[in-house]
Design an enzyme around this catalytic site. Structure first.
Site, PDB file in Angstrom:
ATOM      1  N   CYS A   4      -0.716   7.718 -28.579  1.00 31.11           N
ATOM      2  CA  CYS A   4      -1.701   6.962 -27.798  1.00 31.11           C
ATOM      3  C   CYS A   4      -2.757   7.924 -27.259  1.00 31.11           C
ATOM      4  CB  CYS A   4      -1.009   6.226 -26.649  1.00 31.11           C
ATOM      5  SG  CYS A   4      -2.160   5.519 -25.459  1.00 31.11           S
ATOM      6  N   CYS A   7      -2.679   8.318 -23.408  1.00 33.57           N
ATOM      7  CA  CYS A   7      -1.504   9.089 -22.978  1.00 33.57           C
ATOM      8  C   CYS A   7      -1.730  10.575 -23.222  1.00 33.57           C
ATOM      9  CB  CYS A   7      -0.250   8.616 -23.707  1.00 33.57           C
ATOM     10  SG  CYS A   7       0.449   7.069 -23.059  1.00 33.57           S
ATOM     11  N   HIS A  46       2.321   4.073 -19.754  1.00 34.28           N
ATOM     12  CA  HIS A  46       1.704   3.406 -20.902  1.00 34.28           C
ATOM     13  C   HIS A  46       1.946   1.906 -20.843  1.00 34.28           C
ATOM     14  CE1 HIS A  46       0.126   2.803 -24.948  1.00 34.28           C
ATOM     15  NE2 HIS A  46       1.069   1.867 -25.027  1.00 34.28           N
ATOM     16  N   ASN A  86     -11.049  -4.840 -21.042  1.00 29.94           N
ATOM     17  CA  ASN A  86     -11.004  -5.592 -22.289  1.00 29.94           C
ATOM     18  C   ASN A  86      -9.558  -5.726 -22.742  1.00 29.94           C
ATOM     19  OD1 ASN A  86     -13.861  -5.809 -22.501  1.00 29.94           O
ATOM     20  ND2 ASN A  86     -13.943  -3.698 -23.245  1.00 29.94           N
ATOM     21  N   HIS A  99      -6.818   0.013 -19.482  1.00 30.34           N
ATOM     22  CA  HIS A  99      -7.866   0.786 -18.808  1.00 30.34           C
ATOM     23  C   HIS A  99      -8.871  -0.154 -18.182  1.00 30.34           C
ATOM     24  CE1 HIS A  99      -8.957   0.295 -23.063  1.00 30.34           C
ATOM     25  NE2 HIS A  99     -10.226   0.233 -22.681  1.00 30.34           N
ATOM     26  N   HIS A 101     -12.798  -0.213 -16.965  1.00 29.93           N
ATOM     27  CA  HIS A 101     -14.109   0.436 -16.962  1.00 29.93           C
ATOM     28  C   HIS A 101     -14.723   0.239 -15.574  1.00 29.93           C
ATOM     29  CE1 HIS A 101     -14.522   0.547 -21.508  1.00 29.93           C
ATOM     30  NE2 HIS A 101     -13.620  -0.419 -21.384  1.00 29.93           N
TER      31      HIS A 101
HETATM   32  P1  AMP Z   1     -12.299  -0.491 -24.892  1.00 30.83           P
HETATM   33  O1  AMP Z   1     -13.277  -0.714 -26.007  1.00 30.83           O
HETATM   34  O2  AMP Z   1     -12.424  -1.449 -23.749  1.00 30.83           O
HETATM   35  O3  AMP Z   1     -10.882  -0.387 -25.427  1.00 30.83           O
HETATM   36  O4  AMP Z   1     -12.688   0.916 -24.255  1.00 30.83           O
HETATM   37  C1  AMP Z   1     -12.288   2.132 -24.793  1.00 30.83           C
HETATM   38  C2  AMP Z   1     -13.253   3.149 -24.256  1.00 30.83           C
HETATM   39  O5  AMP Z   1     -12.707   4.435 -24.473  1.00 30.83           O
HETATM   40  C3  AMP Z   1     -14.631   3.139 -24.933  1.00 30.83           C
HETATM   41  O6  AMP Z   1     -15.626   2.841 -23.954  1.00 30.83           O
HETATM   42  C4  AMP Z   1     -14.761   4.548 -25.499  1.00 30.83           C
HETATM   43  O7  AMP Z   1     -16.065   5.069 -25.376  1.00 30.83           O
HETATM   44  C5  AMP Z   1     -13.773   5.318 -24.652  1.00 30.83           C
HETATM   45  N1  AMP Z   1     -13.232   6.520 -25.267  1.00 30.83           N
HETATM   46  C6  AMP Z   1     -12.724   6.650 -26.512  1.00 30.83           C
HETATM   47  N2  AMP Z   1     -12.276   7.909 -26.708  1.00 30.83           N
HETATM   48  C7  AMP Z   1     -12.505   8.583 -25.556  1.00 30.83           C
HETATM   49  C8  AMP Z   1     -12.287   9.927 -25.119  1.00 30.83           C
HETATM   50  N3  AMP Z   1     -11.704  10.849 -25.933  1.00 30.83           N
HETATM   51  N4  AMP Z   1     -12.670  10.278 -23.874  1.00 30.83           N
HETATM   52  C9  AMP Z   1     -13.252   9.374 -23.064  1.00 30.83           C
HETATM   53  N5  AMP Z   1     -13.474   8.085 -23.396  1.00 30.83           N
HETATM   54  C10 AMP Z   1     -13.122   7.698 -24.627  1.00 30.83           C
HETATM   55 ZN    ZN Z   2      -0.807   5.259 -23.671  1.00 31.95          ZN
END
Ligand code: AMP
Ligand code: ZN
Length: 113
Positions: A4, A7, A46, A86, A99, A101
Site C-alpha cells: 500500500c 502505508c 490501514h 473519495n 485519506h 484531502h
Molecule cells: P484519491 O484520488 O482521492 O485516491 O487521492 C489520492 C491522492 O494521492 C492524489 O491526489 C494524488 O496526487 C496523491 N498521491 C499519489 N501519490 C502520492 C505521493 N507519493 N505523495 C503524495 N501524494 C500522492
Molecule cells: Zn495502507
C-alpha cells in the site's frame, strides 16, 4: 500493508512532505496539488476507505477529523477549507488507503461533483 502506497509513506519507506503526525494519524502534502494548500490526512491503521469505517475505532476515525482541523489551522486557512474523501470508483479513489484531502488557500467552486 507492504503493497500500500500510503502505508509505505507512513512507515517512511517512501519519502513525503510531512505536515503533521500524531499517534494515530499522519498528514503530508499531495504530490499533485489542486489548491495552494493540498494536504492528505491518513490514519496510520490501514483502512481501504470510509466504507471500511466499521474496521476502525471511533478514536481513529475522530482522530482523522481532528488532524484535518489541526492541519487547516497550522496552514493558516482562516478563510475556510474543504475536506474531501473519495470512496470507490464513482468518486475516482486512486489510492486504497483511507485519506482526507484538506484543500484551501483560495476560493473554490460550489460544484462538488
Ligand atoms: P484519491 O484520488 O482521492 O485516491 O487521492 C489520492 C491522492 O494521492 C492524489 O491526489 C494524488 O496526487 C496523491 N498521491 C499519489 N501519490 C502520492 C505521493 N507519493 N505523495 C503524495 N501524494 C500522492
Ligand atoms: Zn495502507
Amino acid at each position: 500493508m507492504s503493497d500500500c502506497l500510503f502505508c509505505r509513506i507512513i512507515s517512511g519507506e517512501i519519502p513525503s512532505a510531512k505536515v503533521y503526525e500524531d499517534a494515530l494519524t499522519y498528514a503530508f502534502r499531495d504530490i499533485n496539488p489542486m489548491m495552494p494548500v493540498h494536504v492528505l490526512v491518513v490514519p496510520k491503521q490501514h483502512l481501504a476507505s470510509v466504507a471500511a469505517a466499521d474496521e476502525a475505532t471511533d478514536e481513529v476515525l475522530a482522530g482523522c477529523l481532528r488532524t484535518c482541523a489541526k492541519v487547516a489551522a497550522q496552514e493558516g486557512l482562516t478563510g475556510g477549507f474543504r475536506v474531501v474523501s473519495n470512496c470507490g470508483d464513482d468518486a475516482c479513489q486512486s489510492v486504497q488507503h483511507l485519506h482526507f484531502h484538506v484543500l484551501g488557500g483560495g476560493k473554490m467552486t460550489d460544484r462538488m461533483g
